[in-house]
Design an enzyme around this catalytic site. Sequence first.
Site, PDB file in Angstrom:
ATOM      1  N   GLY A  10       1.373  -2.872  -1.905  1.00  0.00           N
ATOM      2  CA  GLY A  10       0.376  -3.356  -0.931  1.00  0.00           C
ATOM      3  C   GLY A  10       0.017  -4.813  -1.147  1.00  0.00           C
ATOM      4  N   ALA A  11       1.053  -5.655  -1.253  1.00  0.00           N
ATOM      5  CA  ALA A  11       0.804  -7.057  -1.600  1.00  0.00           C
ATOM      6  C   ALA A  11       0.811  -7.980  -0.378  1.00  0.00           C
ATOM      7  CB  ALA A  11       1.834  -7.528  -2.622  1.00  0.00           C
ATOM      8  N   SER A  12       0.895  -7.400   0.815  1.00  0.00           N
ATOM      9  CA  SER A  12       0.941  -8.271   1.997  1.00  0.00           C
ATOM     10  C   SER A  12      -0.416  -8.885   2.313  1.00  0.00           C
ATOM     11  CB  SER A  12       1.457  -7.485   3.209  1.00  0.00           C
ATOM     12  OG  SER A  12       0.716  -6.293   3.368  1.00  0.00           O
ATOM     13  N   TYR A  25     -12.023   9.202   0.370  1.00  0.00           N
ATOM     14  CA  TYR A  25     -11.693   7.982  -0.382  1.00  0.00           C
ATOM     15  C   TYR A  25     -12.206   8.117  -1.815  1.00  0.00           C
ATOM     16  CZ  TYR A  25     -11.511   2.948  -1.483  1.00  0.00           C
ATOM     17  OH  TYR A  25     -11.251   1.728  -2.057  1.00  0.00           O
ATOM     18  N   LYS A  75      -9.978   8.074  -5.353  1.00  0.00           N
ATOM     19  CA  LYS A  75     -10.154   7.101  -6.433  1.00  0.00           C
ATOM     20  C   LYS A  75     -10.617   7.797  -7.728  1.00  0.00           C
ATOM     21  CE  LYS A  75      -8.894   3.491  -4.046  1.00  0.00           C
ATOM     22  NZ  LYS A  75      -7.674   2.746  -4.347  1.00  0.00           N
ATOM     23  N   ASN A  78      -1.711  -0.788  -6.183  1.00  0.00           N
ATOM     24  CA  ASN A  78      -2.825  -1.398  -5.450  1.00  0.00           C
ATOM     25  C   ASN A  78      -2.970  -0.877  -4.020  1.00  0.00           C
ATOM     26  OD1 ASN A  78      -4.697  -3.780  -4.544  1.00  0.00           O
ATOM     27  ND2 ASN A  78      -2.901  -3.892  -3.209  1.00  0.00           N
TER      28      ASN A  78
HETATM   29  P1  NAP Z   1      -6.366  -4.363   2.627  1.00  0.00           P
HETATM   30  O1  NAP Z   1      -6.712  -5.798   2.769  1.00  0.00           O
HETATM   31  O2  NAP Z   1      -6.630  -3.435   3.760  1.00  0.00           O
HETATM   32  O3  NAP Z   1      -4.840  -4.250   2.171  1.00  0.00           O
HETATM   33  C1  NAP Z   1      -4.272  -3.002   1.945  1.00  0.00           C
HETATM   34  C2  NAP Z   1      -2.831  -3.184   1.492  1.00  0.00           C
HETATM   35  O4  NAP Z   1      -2.294  -1.869   1.258  1.00  0.00           O
HETATM   36  C3  NAP Z   1      -1.963  -3.860   2.531  1.00  0.00           C
HETATM   37  O5  NAP Z   1      -1.135  -4.810   1.909  1.00  0.00           O
HETATM   38  C4  NAP Z   1      -1.139  -2.704   3.101  1.00  0.00           C
HETATM   39  O6  NAP Z   1       0.176  -3.097   3.471  1.00  0.00           O
HETATM   40  C5  NAP Z   1      -1.033  -1.792   1.904  1.00  0.00           C
HETATM   41  N1  NAP Z   1      -0.693  -0.418   2.294  1.00  0.00           N
HETATM   42  C6  NAP Z   1      -1.462   0.495   2.944  1.00  0.00           C
HETATM   43  N2  NAP Z   1      -0.755   1.631   3.165  1.00  0.00           N
HETATM   44  C7  NAP Z   1       0.476   1.427   2.624  1.00  0.00           C
HETATM   45  C8  NAP Z   1       1.662   2.202   2.531  1.00  0.00           C
HETATM   46  N3  NAP Z   1       1.725   3.459   3.038  1.00  0.00           N
HETATM   47  N4  NAP Z   1       2.751   1.668   1.914  1.00  0.00           N
HETATM   48  C9  NAP Z   1       2.715   0.409   1.390  1.00  0.00           C
HETATM   49  N5  NAP Z   1       1.619  -0.379   1.462  1.00  0.00           N
HETATM   50  C10 NAP Z   1       0.527   0.115   2.074  1.00  0.00           C
HETATM   51  O7  NAP Z   1      -7.139  -3.699   1.398  1.00  0.00           O
HETATM   52  P2  NAP Z   1      -7.717  -4.330   0.042  1.00  0.00           P
HETATM   53  O8  NAP Z   1      -9.162  -4.482   0.217  1.00  0.00           O
HETATM   54  O9  NAP Z   1      -6.875  -5.468  -0.388  1.00  0.00           O
HETATM   55  O10 NAP Z   1      -7.482  -3.070  -0.918  1.00  0.00           O
HETATM   56  C11 NAP Z   1      -6.522  -3.046  -1.958  1.00  0.00           C
HETATM   57  C12 NAP Z   1      -6.874  -1.949  -2.937  1.00  0.00           C
HETATM   58  O11 NAP Z   1      -8.174  -2.209  -3.481  1.00  0.00           O
HETATM   59  C13 NAP Z   1      -6.979  -0.564  -2.280  1.00  0.00           C
HETATM   60  O12 NAP Z   1      -6.455   0.412  -3.139  1.00  0.00           O
HETATM   61  C14 NAP Z   1      -8.473  -0.375  -2.118  1.00  0.00           C
HETATM   62  O13 NAP Z   1      -8.832   0.987  -2.103  1.00  0.00           O
HETATM   63  C15 NAP Z   1      -8.999  -1.071  -3.346  1.00  0.00           C
HETATM   64  N6  NAP Z   1     -10.396  -1.484  -3.233  1.00  0.00           N
HETATM   65  C16 NAP Z   1     -10.796  -2.379  -2.289  1.00  0.00           C
HETATM   66  C17 NAP Z   1     -12.146  -2.737  -2.210  1.00  0.00           C
HETATM   67  C18 NAP Z   1     -12.652  -3.703  -1.200  1.00  0.00           C
HETATM   68  O14 NAP Z   1     -13.885  -3.841  -1.086  1.00  0.00           O
HETATM   69  N7  NAP Z   1     -11.826  -4.414  -0.468  1.00  0.00           N
HETATM   70  C19 NAP Z   1     -13.062  -2.159  -3.085  1.00  0.00           C
HETATM   71  C20 NAP Z   1     -12.621  -1.253  -4.029  1.00  0.00           C
HETATM   72  C21 NAP Z   1     -11.288  -0.918  -4.100  1.00  0.00           C
HETATM   73  P3  NAP Z   1       0.703  -3.244   5.006  1.00  0.00           P
HETATM   74  O15 NAP Z   1      -0.418  -3.897   5.780  1.00  0.00           O
HETATM   75  O16 NAP Z   1       1.907  -4.116   4.846  1.00  0.00           O
HETATM   76  O17 NAP Z   1       1.038  -1.868   5.490  1.00  0.00           O
END
Ligand code: NAP
Length: 243
Positions: free
Chosen positions: A9-11, A152, A156, A87
């Site tokens: 999920g690095a995009s 969710y 986690k 991630n």
């Molecule tokens: P984000 O901006 O929505 O990005 C999510 C990433 O996950 C995207 O790169 C997406 O890739 C990838 N992804 C989703 N489904 C996938 C699949 N089936 N296969 C491969 N890649 C997939 O989210 P973020 O906030 O960066 O979150 C990253 C991590 O941190 C998550 O595990 C989230 O639960 C955790 N987290 C986030 C927060 C927060 O406040 N943001 C807080 C606590 C924990 P594509 O778009 O290319 O599909």
Amino acid sequence: MEKVAIVTGASRGIGRQIAKELARKQIQVIANYNNSEEAAYSLKQELEKENIEIDIFKADITKREEIKKLVQFVEKKYKKIDILINNAGISEYKMFTEETDEDWSKIINTNLYSAFAMTQEILPNMIHKKEGCIINISSIWGIVGASLEVLYSISKAGMNGMTKALAKELGPSNIRVNAIAPGIIETQMNNKFSQEEIKQIKEEIPLERIGNSSDIAKCVNWLIEDNYTTGQIISINGGWSIT
Ligand code: NAP
């Protein structure tokens, strides 16, 4: 040879920042994406301007066959995997009574099954060389639970359990397994919150700000450099939850 790291999920968001910061530390990064192809290519191009080469690899990490292809690509090209960052993840805001079996499968498969299957596929390589670092990106909600995000929170909490148990099982193989539990981080995942809601959240956080992806990437860097920390769930949330 430099260390080799897979970041799922690095995009976008946190994963993108982790990929960038690791690549800038001379770690060979394989940045996984699924839907956001343009964003993944833009990450590659951004780093190329700094003379840094990364690989981007499309794989839906809810599917074992696609995970296998990703891991085979890395093993063929680099022969080793030193670091895995689980991630990729999704969230959903919904009353528990309205959740469906489809919601369960979608959230649990993306957030938890993916970490299970990714870790299984890379482990033979790490066990063979008796060294490795696995970092799971969990969440504050896996520790304290969140209203309207029960599935969710389950996913986690499962990730946290996996982190602790696997750390015990893999310690003798010199493989460290840790999790980072972020609070609220400024990414697309939180687009659902209004400005007013964000303001209210900030007021509850002792450090009075929302986190950013770099706050998480810094901890990832530290965990990679460290070699005596394992089985820990590290909370990075500005003091929002102090247990
Ligand atoms: P984000 O901006 O929505 O990005 C999510 C990433 O996950 C995207 O790169 C997406 O890739 C990838 N992804 C989703 N489904 C996938 C699949 N089936 N296969 C491969 N890649 C997939 O989210 P973020 O906030 O960066 O979150 C990253 C991590 O941190 C998550 O595990 C989230 O639960 C955790 N987290 C986030 C927060 C927060 O406040 N943001 C807080 C606590 C924990 P594509 O778009 O290319 O599909």
